[in-house]
Design an enzyme around this catalytic site. Structure first.
Site, PDB file in Angstrom:
ATOM      1  N   GLN A  31      38.813  32.046  53.129  1.00  0.00           N
ATOM      2  CA  GLN A  31      38.338  33.396  53.425  1.00  0.00           C
ATOM      3  C   GLN A  31      36.820  33.454  53.552  1.00  0.00           C
ATOM      4  O   GLN A  31      36.101  32.545  53.135  1.00  0.00           O
ATOM      5  CB  GLN A  31      38.800  34.344  52.308  1.00  0.00           C
ATOM      6  N   HIS A  62      38.381  45.964  34.957  1.00  0.00           N
ATOM      7  CA  HIS A  62      38.607  44.885  33.993  1.00  0.00           C
ATOM      8  C   HIS A  62      38.987  45.413  32.615  1.00  0.00           C
ATOM      9  O   HIS A  62      39.792  44.790  31.906  1.00  0.00           O
ATOM     10  CB  HIS A  62      37.385  43.974  33.947  1.00  0.00           C
ATOM     11  N   ASP A  86      36.433  36.108  40.032  1.00  0.00           N
ATOM     12  CA  ASP A  86      35.136  36.660  39.659  1.00  0.00           C
ATOM     13  C   ASP A  86      34.855  36.504  38.170  1.00  0.00           C
ATOM     14  O   ASP A  86      33.702  36.584  37.740  1.00  0.00           O
ATOM     15  CB  ASP A  86      35.052  38.144  40.047  1.00  0.00           C
ATOM     16  N   GLU A 106      43.126  30.120  40.338  1.00  0.00           N
ATOM     17  CA  GLU A 106      42.448  30.718  41.484  1.00  0.00           C
ATOM     18  C   GLU A 106      42.578  29.758  42.662  1.00  0.00           C
ATOM     19  O   GLU A 106      42.223  28.587  42.559  1.00  0.00           O
ATOM     20  CB  GLU A 106      40.977  30.961  41.147  1.00  0.00           C
ATOM     21  N   ASP A 137      47.379  27.256  44.213  1.00  0.00           N
ATOM     22  CA  ASP A 137      48.163  28.434  44.572  1.00  0.00           C
ATOM     23  C   ASP A 137      48.872  28.968  43.328  1.00  0.00           C
ATOM     24  O   ASP A 137      49.634  28.249  42.678  1.00  0.00           O
ATOM     25  CB  ASP A 137      49.180  28.038  45.640  1.00  0.00           C
ATOM     26  N   GLY A 138      48.621  30.231  42.993  1.00  0.00           N
ATOM     27  CA  GLY A 138      49.241  30.829  41.816  1.00  0.00           C
ATOM     28  C   GLY A 138      50.752  30.865  41.891  1.00  0.00           C
ATOM     29  O   GLY A 138      51.442  30.732  40.875  1.00  0.00           O
ATOM     30  N   ASP A 155      45.684  39.299  38.746  1.00  0.00           N
ATOM     31  CA  ASP A 155      44.423  39.903  39.199  1.00  0.00           C
ATOM     32  C   ASP A 155      44.184  39.451  40.634  1.00  0.00           C
ATOM     33  O   ASP A 155      43.238  38.721  40.928  1.00  0.00           O
ATOM     34  CB  ASP A 155      43.296  39.443  38.260  1.00  0.00           C
ATOM     35  N   THR A 157      44.019  39.669  45.030  1.00  0.00           N
ATOM     36  CA  THR A 157      43.477  40.455  46.126  1.00  0.00           C
ATOM     37  C   THR A 157      44.610  41.302  46.706  1.00  0.00           C
ATOM     38  O   THR A 157      45.713  41.350  46.172  1.00  0.00           O
ATOM     39  CB  THR A 157      42.902  39.524  47.209  1.00  0.00           C
ATOM     40  N   ASP A 158      44.355  41.959  47.828  1.00  0.00           N
ATOM     41  CA  ASP A 158      45.369  42.808  48.456  1.00  0.00           C
ATOM     42  C   ASP A 158      46.516  41.956  49.003  1.00  0.00           C
ATOM     43  O   ASP A 158      46.376  40.739  49.164  1.00  0.00           O
ATOM     44  CB  ASP A 158      44.728  43.628  49.583  1.00  0.00           C
TER      45      ASP A 158
END
Length: 286
Positions: A31, A62, A86, A106, A137-138, A155, A157-158
């Protein structure tokens, strides 16, 4: 010449923030990663042009993804964070001395590297010795786990791009399997306000309800996220987010927070009627 960051929230709605300067711009394997500096929101991180967090309001997200389940589950020792590159969720988890291990999975190592350099206010949690970083990969990571974790925080992303697989029925079923017999999963649940976001929220809720015996949704106000109205999912094998809330025990920990408190905890599960209707519409659909 003015420089502005603009994110489309809906077909006729955009959020724009005046940018003082761009601190980082790079393309990872997965990305586009950018870090900006603004007068109003401080530093902020975007991935593929979508806002992930700002220095000014990240504490809301958070606080609510971490402290809600931590005030319910009496004995969290092992935690899995999926996404969260993050570091903000890890930072809040690291404030609990009873936690023995925090695994962060992550997919994009470059996100962690960039945040360590430019966003130390969230990435500081990575330095805790209880934190183990896994760059993979989670979905694949959790598939191999069974009866390992007391708490899983999704947690992500979209639900498109690198985070798409973290909104599937298979993924939530694997999270259920990875949890111990009294485990809790909390996920960022998107917004109910704009129609595209609301559909993503309903799909996630439908799949979680199919996997967990206890499934509730709670809310927070996050100014820089679409509509400002954001939801979280609380899914559990045993504990109810309100009936099992340990107000006295959590307060005795003495953790100072800027958004979360146990009164807000209870209120966050009182949802507007239109959100309740959106949830009911998918809860009993096979």
């Amino acid at each position: 010449m003015d420089l502005w960051f603009t994110e489309k929230h809906a077909p006729g709605v955009k959020l724009s923030i005046r940018v003082e300067k761009q601190l980082y711009c790079g393309q990872s394997e997965f990305q586009q990663i950018d870090v900006f500096e603004s007068k109003e929101f401080g530093r902020f991180l975007t991935l593929d042009g979508y806002m992930m967090l700002t220095e000014k309001d990240e504490f809301i997200y958070h606080d609510m993804i971490v402290h809600v389940p931590m005030a319910v589950h009496p004995k969290v020792r092992r935690v899995l964070v999926i996404g969260g590159g993050d570091g903000g969720a890890v930072r809040e988890l690291a404030r609990y001395p009873e936690i023995e291990q925090i695994d962060l999975v992550e997919i994009d190592e470059e996100v962690v590297n960039v945040c360590r350099e430019y966003l130390p206010f969230t990435a500081c949690g990575f330095e805790d010795p209880r934190v183990k970083l896994h760059f993979q990969d989670g979905l694949k990571f959790v598939r191999r786990c069974e009866n390992e974790y007391d708490l899983i925080l999704v947690d992500s992303t979209d639900p498109f791009g690198p985070g798409e697989g973290l909104f599937t029925r298979e993924f939530y079923g694997n999270c259920f399997k990875a949890l111990k017999e009294d485990g809790i999963m909390v996920n960022q649940h998107e917004s109910p306000f704009y129609s595209v976001d609301a559909l993503a929220m309903q799909r996630a809720h439908k799949r979680i309800v199919q996997s967990f015996p206890i499934s509730r949704v709670y809310q927070a106000h996050i100014p820089t996220y679409p509509s400002g109205h954001w939801l979280f999912g609380f899914a559990s094998k045993k504990y109810h987010p309100l009936k099992d809330l340990d107000t006295k025990g959590w307060k005795e920990l003495g953790i100072s927070t800027r958004y979360y408190n146990t009164k807000l905890h209870r209120g966050a599960f009182a949802l507007p009627n239109y959100v309740e209707e959106l949830l009911r519409n998918v809860e009993h659909i096979d």
